[in-house]
Write a protein that holds these residues in place. Structure first.
Motif: not given
Length: 102
Positions: A13, A31, A34-36
Motif C-alpha cells: 500500500k 490503493g 488495485e491502483t486508483h
C-alpha cells in the motif's frame, strides 16, 4: 503467518502511493489491490491545508489536503519542503487563474 501477510500488505500500500504535479494538473494514486488514480485540475482547488503531527514534524514530512467541490484529495506524508512548494504553487495558480471552474 498473519504478521508477514500484514507487513506485505502495508508495504504494498505504501509503495503504490504517489503523486505527480504538472503546470495545470495534479495526479494522486493510491490503493492496495488495485491502483486508483485521481486527476485534479489545479485551478479547481477551493481550499488547501497542510497538516503535521508531532511524528511527522520530527521526520520532516507533512500531509496536504486539497478540497474541491467534489470532495477532498489527500497527499499523505510527503517531504515538508515539497509540501510547501506544492502549497504555494497551488495558491498561486488558483489566485491567478482566469478560468471559470463551474
Amino acid at each position: 503467518m498473519v504478521v508477514p501477510l500484514l507487513i506485505f500488505l502495508i508495504f504494498k500500500k505504501v509503495n503504490k502511493r504517489f503523486y505527480k504535479i504538472t503546470d495545470d494538473m495534479l495526479m494522486v494514486s493510491k490503493g492496495l489491490f488495485e491502483t486508483h488514480h485521481t486527476y485534479l485540475e489545479i485551478f479547481k482547488v477551493q481550499n488547501i491545508k497542510m497538516k503535521q503531527n508531532i511524528f511527522q514534524e520530527r521526520n520532516k514530512v507533512a500531509d496536504l489536503i486539497l478540497q474541491t467541490a467534489s470532495g477532498k484529495i489527500k497527499i499523505p506524508s510527503i517531504n515538508f519542503e515539497d509540501a510547501i512548494k506544492i502549497y504555494n504553487y497551488t495558491l498561486f495558480k488558483v489566485e491567478t487563474s482566469k478560468i471559470s471552474w463551474m
